[in-house]
Design an enzyme around this catalytic site. Structure first.
Site, PDB file in Angstrom:
ATOM      1  N   GLU A  33      47.257  85.008  30.817  1.00  0.00           N
ATOM      2  CA  GLU A  33      47.795  84.656  32.408  1.00  0.00           C
ATOM      3  C   GLU A  33      46.408  84.895  32.955  1.00  0.00           C
ATOM      4  OE1 GLU A  33      50.900  87.099  33.810  1.00  0.00           O
ATOM      5  OE2 GLU A  33      50.687  86.104  35.945  1.00  0.00           O
ATOM      6  N   ARG A 260      50.399  95.744  20.469  1.00  0.00           N
ATOM      7  CA  ARG A 260      49.197  95.757  21.212  1.00  0.00           C
ATOM      8  C   ARG A 260      48.226  96.950  20.943  1.00  0.00           C
ATOM      9  NH1 ARG A 260      51.243  93.330  25.827  1.00  0.00           N
ATOM     10  NH2 ARG A 260      49.346  93.879  27.411  1.00  0.00           N
ATOM     11  N   LYS A 270      45.910  94.379  32.861  1.00  0.00           N
ATOM     12  CA  LYS A 270      45.173  93.779  34.154  1.00  0.00           C
ATOM     13  C   LYS A 270      45.567  94.121  35.254  1.00  0.00           C
ATOM     14  CE  LYS A 270      45.788  89.777  31.552  1.00  0.00           C
ATOM     15  NZ  LYS A 270      46.517  88.454  31.820  1.00  0.00           N
TER      16      LYS A 270
HETATM   17  P1  ATP Z   1      48.252  92.442  30.487  1.00  0.00           P
HETATM   18  O1  ATP Z   1      49.260  93.512  30.806  1.00  0.00           O
HETATM   19  O2  ATP Z   1      47.049  93.209  30.296  1.00  0.00           O
HETATM   20  O3  ATP Z   1      47.998  91.648  31.636  1.00  0.00           O
HETATM   21  P2  ATP Z   1      49.403  90.726  29.180  1.00  0.00           P
HETATM   22  O4  ATP Z   1      50.040  90.598  27.678  1.00  0.00           O
HETATM   23  O5  ATP Z   1      50.142  90.214  30.415  1.00  0.00           O
HETATM   24  O6  ATP Z   1      48.386  91.821  29.209  1.00  0.00           O
HETATM   25  P3  ATP Z   1      48.176  88.081  28.834  1.00  0.00           P
HETATM   26  O7  ATP Z   1      47.128  87.406  29.710  1.00  0.00           O
HETATM   27  O8  ATP Z   1      49.654  87.414  28.881  1.00  0.00           O
HETATM   28  O9  ATP Z   1      48.244  89.699  29.196  1.00  0.00           O
HETATM   29  O10 ATP Z   1      47.649  88.063  27.460  1.00  0.00           O
HETATM   30  C1  ATP Z   1      47.311  86.749  26.642  1.00  0.00           C
HETATM   31  C2  ATP Z   1      47.365  87.088  25.288  1.00  0.00           C
HETATM   32  O11 ATP Z   1      46.946  88.461  24.602  1.00  0.00           O
HETATM   33  C3  ATP Z   1      49.045  87.302  24.861  1.00  0.00           C
HETATM   34  O12 ATP Z   1      49.401  86.760  23.835  1.00  0.00           O
HETATM   35  C4  ATP Z   1      49.114  88.989  24.700  1.00  0.00           C
HETATM   36  O13 ATP Z   1      50.140  89.262  23.927  1.00  0.00           O
HETATM   37  C5  ATP Z   1      47.749  89.180  24.193  1.00  0.00           C
HETATM   38  N1  ATP Z   1      47.465  90.568  24.456  1.00  0.00           N
HETATM   39  C6  ATP Z   1      47.386  91.265  25.792  1.00  0.00           C
HETATM   40  N2  ATP Z   1      47.037  92.291  25.728  1.00  0.00           N
HETATM   41  C7  ATP Z   1      47.194  92.817  24.610  1.00  0.00           C
HETATM   42  C8  ATP Z   1      46.622  93.878  23.842  1.00  0.00           C
HETATM   43  N3  ATP Z   1      46.471  95.128  24.339  1.00  0.00           N
HETATM   44  N4  ATP Z   1      46.652  93.965  22.351  1.00  0.00           N
HETATM   45  C9  ATP Z   1      46.774  92.844  21.703  1.00  0.00           C
HETATM   46  N5  ATP Z   1      46.994  91.449  22.407  1.00  0.00           N
HETATM   47  C10 ATP Z   1      46.990  91.642  23.817  1.00  0.00           C
HETATM   48 MG    MG Z   2      50.278  90.906  32.459  1.00  0.00          MG
HETATM   49 MG    MG Z   3      51.535  87.900  29.664  1.00  0.00          MG
END
Ligand code: ATP
Ligand code: MG
Ligand code: MG
Length: 554
Positions: A33, A260, A270
């Site tokens: 995202e 994660r 983020k």
């Molecule tokens: P954040 O809370 O940091 O924004 P998110 O999962 O909302 O994390 P996304 O931008 O949706 O962030 O993540 C893109 C991809 O990376 C998704 O498939 C997500 O599952 C993966 N991802 C995000 N954070 C992690 C992590 N800490 N470890 C492994 N994969 C991750």
């Molecule tokens: Mg997020």
């Molecule tokens: Mg997400």
């Protein structure tokens, strides 16, 4: 042999192939995202998905999951692309969930026509209350059984902007008694009167993540949609949504989940990282203390070290915290192989070599690496006045102190042996300089008897009149707690380390004068440093990437 090293996600793909899935149908995606910069946790997902692409020679899409215009920006899209490329991966296509807004809308009309979606005019609190709990069933919305024609009409009005944000939502009509909470009439669309970074003001209704993600996977014909564990309970809904649209001739994407990646002494969301940026706790997303890819890059991390970290820490089924020392091990290990060794004095003590002629200067040939071929060498100037580290001199010391003490000898790296004869102090008793004499015949590499003389201790040094004064930025952990966001009663920001950045001055050998941003060095006996992006032609600034000692082994 090779299959032994497969992680369980790779094994899922391997099993599908064994069960008849055509290898040419494999297709993966990395779906960030664009609401912030990528962090080291994302690197796990990037390495996993793009790694599968490389392994099977299959395309991997970079898909921006951009369904929430309130939080998403072009700046983040650009930063994410840059980071993925920097890590060394190549996507097949760059795609956006927002590209599918029209298709999703059309499918939504089908759902309404099938009696599978309805417009709910209740407040979000009412909807939440009716949802029930995992152990008690929900109750139906009073709007659940609206006629199809009314739903079509109201949804059209939603699209036309007739409703304020929060006034109405469109919900899927699934089962308010379902034991999976996500299946209790989830929201498909909400009203958001915000401009989208790509679609502008074309839409004022936006699809929810669940309704978007699986359908985007399907539209792109992604074979395997790997996401993190928190989506496991969404899988049933992912599948229900796919059931509404999938054509049996086509690939039906398979969602599977992995843990994660968390790292000790930092936070990795983020949303939280944005708070650090906005509160000024750090100087931007690429602050070298941040666990972002851009922060690590600026700190001196290389793509290879991050990819290797991902490999070593692996893909897990359960959440856990990886020791940040493992990440540090990976960059130290890499820099040890590539970084030229140079001399820099961080905390200077002036040495005057009283028997060295005042006007004389000479150049000593110094290898960039004494143990490995191919690094080359440079000429380092030597003169009567030099700096050594303050901690490398003591007036008195026991036999275990192998550095310089009054009456004792040390070798200056790549050059002469010196002996300390006299200490000069200011009126408060602080040592301001040390007078030494050098053994003229002891120059390293000169082949003389004296040059082979063994003295305990070799010190790094710089010639004062030739040295370049630079800024050094020394970093400590950004948080004082191993799991700053793991405390129920306290905010993660309570654990910010107030001393995570120390700015100092160093004197470096003149060969570093023309260094460029990103150049990496080992400052002998001091650690690995790289040139920071804040550097300019008047002032060089070095970030300490990591120390020389491996604390991981302990
Ligand atoms: P954040 O809370 O940091 O924004 P998110 O999962 O909302 O994390 P996304 O931008 O949706 O962030 O993540 C893109 C991809 O990376 C998704 O498939 C997500 O599952 C993966 N991802 C995000 N954070 C992690 C992590 N800490 N470890 C492994 N994969 C991750
Ligand atoms: Mg997020
Ligand atoms: Mg997400």
């Amino acid at each position: 042999e090779e299959t032994k090293s497969l992680n369980f996600i790779e094994q899922i793909v391997e099993d599908d192939l064994a069960n008849g899935l055509d290898k040419s149908k494999l297709r993966f995606r990395f779906p960030p995202e664009p609401n912030g910069y990528l962090h080291i946790g994302h690197a796990a997902s990037i390495c996993l998905n793009f790694g599968l692409g490389l392994r099977y020679n299959a395309p991997v899409n970079l898909r921006f999951d951009d369904t929430n215009p309130a939080k998403e920006e072009q700046e983040y899209v650009d930063a994410i692309k840059n980071d993925v490329q920097w890590l060394g991966f190549k996507w097949d296509q760059v795609l956006y969930s927002s590209d599918y807004f029209q298709q999703l809308y059309d499918w939504t009309i089908d759902l309404i026509n099938d009696g599978k979606a309805y417009v709910d005019e209740q407040s979000s609190e009412e909807i939440r209350e009716q949802k029930g709990t995992p152990t008690s069933p929900g109750t139906n919305s009073p709007y659940r059984d609206r006629p199809i024609s009314e739903n079509l009409e109201l949804f059209q009005k939603m699209k036309d902007g007739a409703f304020d944000e929060g006034a109405v939502v469109l919900r899927a009509k699934i089962d308010m008694q379902h034991n999976n909470m996500h299946m209790r009439d989830p929201i498909l669309y909400r009203v958001l009167k915000k401009s989208h970074h790509r679609t502008g003001d074309d839409w004022c209704i936006y699809p929810m993540y669940d309704w978007t993600h699986g359908e985007s996977d399907y539209l792109e014909q992604i074979s395997h949609s790997f996401c993190t564990l928190e989506f496991k309970s969404h899988r049933e809904l992912y599948d229900w949504y796919l059931d509404q649209v999938v054509d049996s001739e086509k690939i039906r994407p398979k969602q599977r989940e992995f843990a994660r990646r968390n790292l000790s002494y930092t936070v990795m969301s983020k949303r939280k990282l944005l708070q650090l940026v906005e509160s000024g706790a750090v100087n931007g997303w690429d602050d070298p203390r941040m666990p972002t890819i851009s922060g690590l890059r600026r700190r001196g991390y290389t793509p290879e070290s991050i990819v290797n970290f991902s490999k070593i820490s692996g893909i897990a089924k359960r959440d856990s915290i990886t020791d940040v020392a493992l990440l540090e091990f990976c960059i130290r290990d890499y820099l040890n192989k590539i970084a030229p060794r140079v001399m820099a004095v961080l905390d200077p003590l002036k040495i005057v070599i009283t028997n060295y002629p005042e006007d004389k200067e000479e150049f000593v040939d110094a290898n960039y690496n004494d143990y490995e071929e191919g690094f080359g060498s440079r000429a380092v100037p030597f003169s009567r006045e030099i700096y050594i580290e303050k901690e490398d001199f003591r007036e008195e010391a026991n036999k275990k102190f192998f550095r310089l003490k009054l009456g004792g000898e040390v070798r200056l790296k790549n050059t002469y042996i010196i002996k300390a004869n006299e200490v000069i102090k200011d009126s408060e008793g602080n040592i301001i300089e040390v007078h030494c004499t050098y053994d003229e015949d002891s120059k390293s590499g000169s082949g003389t008897e004296a040059s082979k003389r063994k003295v305990k201790g070799t010190l790094h040094w710089v010639s004062i009149k030739h040295a370049e004064k630079v800024e050094v930025r020394l970093y400590d952990r950004l948080f004082t707690d191993e799991a700053p966001d793991g405390h129920k009663e306290r905010d993660f920001k309570d654990f910010i380390n107030p001393n995570s950045l120390a700015i100092g001055t160093a004197f470096v050998e003149p060969s570093l004068k023309n260094s460029e941003v990103g150049d990496k060095f080992q400052f002998q006996r001091k650690g690995y440093f790289c040139v920071d992006t804040d550097s300019n032609t008047d002032k060089l600034i070095f970030n300490k990437t990591v120390g020389l000692k491996d604390s991981f082994a302990k």
